[in-house]
Design an enzyme around this catalytic site. Structure first.
Site, PDB file in Angstrom:
ATOM      1  N   PHE A 121       0.764  -1.041   0.383  1.00  0.00           N
ATOM      2  CA  PHE A 121      -0.119  -0.288  -0.390  1.00  0.00           C
ATOM      3  C   PHE A 121       1.110   0.925  -0.036  1.00  0.00           C
ATOM      4  CE2 PHE A 121      -2.861  -3.007   1.950  1.00  0.00           C
ATOM      5  CZ  PHE A 121      -4.134  -2.693   1.697  1.00  0.00           C
ATOM      6  N   ASP A 122       0.522   2.250  -0.376  1.00  0.00           N
ATOM      7  CA  ASP A 122       0.830   3.772  -0.437  1.00  0.00           C
ATOM      8  C   ASP A 122       0.248   4.304   0.895  1.00  0.00           C
ATOM      9  OD1 ASP A 122       1.586   6.159  -1.153  1.00  0.00           O
ATOM     10  OD2 ASP A 122      -0.707   6.560  -1.066  1.00  0.00           O
ATOM     11  N   LEU A 123       1.213   4.806   1.838  1.00  0.00           N
ATOM     12  CA  LEU A 123       0.573   5.445   2.883  1.00  0.00           C
ATOM     13  C   LEU A 123      -0.202   6.452   2.617  1.00  0.00           C
ATOM     14  CD1 LEU A 123       1.128   4.846   5.606  1.00  0.00           C
ATOM     15  CD2 LEU A 123       2.874   6.384   6.117  1.00  0.00           C
TER      16      LEU A 123
END
Length: 208
Positions: free
Chosen positions: A4-6
């Protein structure tokens, strides 16, 4: 394996980030910057945006941003409803989870700790871990390498065009979400394999 991106994907830091940028610009340059331009930088290293606007003041802008962001993170960070339970269910289904972000390690670790998401992550790749950054696939590939996963059996989830591009460049499935910083039409135009408008949509894509 799901990476995941944050910012704008797992944690709602958009308001915090925009306010931090505007504080830096008003403090150092005496003016605000266009918010849509700022939002287009989210997902990329901070210094990249500052250098594109004011190369001669980039370092001062960067330090001013960091100081204000650190002081205001706990006050302004928000949780996205349903993300914590989604990650928990993914882990319960045997899916290993990582985050790969262009955020600095200290602020990234603070963000996942304050939102309680650190308990679900097998690894966290931050800006300091690679010399190249999204849309280059290096951060994503490092996350996969740490967990012994192959790109073809993994997905990357993010809210920006650079996230979709990085997933493609890494040979991973690309999942775009529209609740973050990126304009939904721009994320859709990048042609992710899946476009999720809600956390429920994302759950359906990842868990069926």
């Amino acid at each position: 394996m799901v990476v995941f991106d944050l910012d704008g994907t797992l944690v709602d830091t958009i308001g915090l980030i925009v306010a931090s940028y505007q504080h830096a610009f008003t403090t150092v340059l005496g003016r605000e910057e266009d918010e849509m331009l700022i939002r287009s930088w989210i997902g990329q290293p901070l210094i990249r945006g500052f250098r594109s606007v004011s190369p001669e003041h980039a370092d001062t802008l960067f330090e001013t941003y960091l100081a204000w962001n650190h002081a205001n993170t706990e006050r302004l960070i928000r949780r996205y409803e349903g993300i914590d339970s989604l990650l928990g269910d993914l882990v319960g289904s045997g899916v290993r989870i990582a985050a790969a972000t262009s955020k600095l390690r200290g602020p990234a670790e603070t963000a996942v700790r304050l939102t309680g998401l650190d308990a679900h992550l097998d690894t966290l790749v931050t800006m300091e871990d690679t010399s190249e950054h999204k849309p280059d696939p290096a951060p994503l590939l490092l996350a996969l390498n740490r967990l012994g996963a192959e790109p073809g059996e993994s997905a990357y989830v993010g809210d920006a065009v650079v996230d979709v591009q990085a997933a493609r460049n890494a040979g991973m499935s690309a999942v775009g979400v529209t609740w973050g910083a990126g304009h939904p039409e721009d994320v859709a135009a990048a042609e992710p394999d899946v476009l999720a408008g809600t956390v429920a949509d994302l759950r359906a894509a990842l868990l069926g």
